[in-house]
Write an enzyme that holds these catalytic residues in place. Structure first.
Site, PDB file in Angstrom:
ATOM      1  CB  ALA A   1      -7.524  -9.936   3.825  1.00 53.86           C
TER       2      ALA A   1
ATOM      3  CG  HIS B   1      -1.875   1.155   1.231  1.00 55.98           C
ATOM      4  ND1 HIS B   1      -1.515   2.390   1.728  1.00 55.98           N
ATOM      5  CD2 HIS B   1      -3.132   1.285   0.777  1.00 55.98           C
ATOM      6  CE1 HIS B   1      -2.530   3.223   1.597  1.00 55.98           C
ATOM      7  NE2 HIS B   1      -3.529   2.572   1.016  1.00 55.98           N
TER       8      HIS B   1
END
Length: 128
Positions: free
Chosen positions: A74, A12
């Protein structure tokens, strides 16, 4: 060099550069395990380089087999929507390349087991 392979560890990103340390350690470990494999980091936001930049560089360097491995626990919104769009755009730019997308690393059975073992250690319980 057309048969060269690469792995892109995709994260991210964060404003704090220390956030990337586990990804850097994973990259370094993977490079040590497979010295002939090109391993790079790429980030969605806040950090550089971007996935687009890394894939474009790899292809420019003659690498035609690229695996993108999301370093996420996830499949959330970024992995269900943003990342597939980025990979599809890279595939369109580099039609002669094979760009694959792995599931989130945190969903692999071995990673789940390692996280459980790690948590057990803090709970004072052994998995033995």
């Amino acid at each position: 060099m057309s048969e060269a392979h690469a792995v892109v560890l995709f994260g991210h990103g964060a404003r704090d550069p220390e956030w990337a340390r586990p990804m850097q350690r994973t990259r370094d470990h993977l490079r040590a395990q497979a010295p002939g494999l090109r391993v790079e980091l790429a980030f969605l936001e806040f950090m550089a380089p971007t996935l687009e930049e890394v894939i474009d560089t790899l292809v420019r360097d003659g690498i035609r087999h690229i695996a993108v491995v999301p370093m996420f626990i996830a499949q959330g919104g970024h992995l269900k929507s943003d990342l597939p769009k980025l990979v599809d755009a890279a595939r369109a730019r580099h039609a002669g390349s094979e760009i694959t997308l792995a599931p989130a690393v945190g969903e692999a059975d071995g990673v789940v087991a390692a996280m459980a073992d790690y948590a057990l250690g803090f709970g004072g319980v052994s998995s033995d």
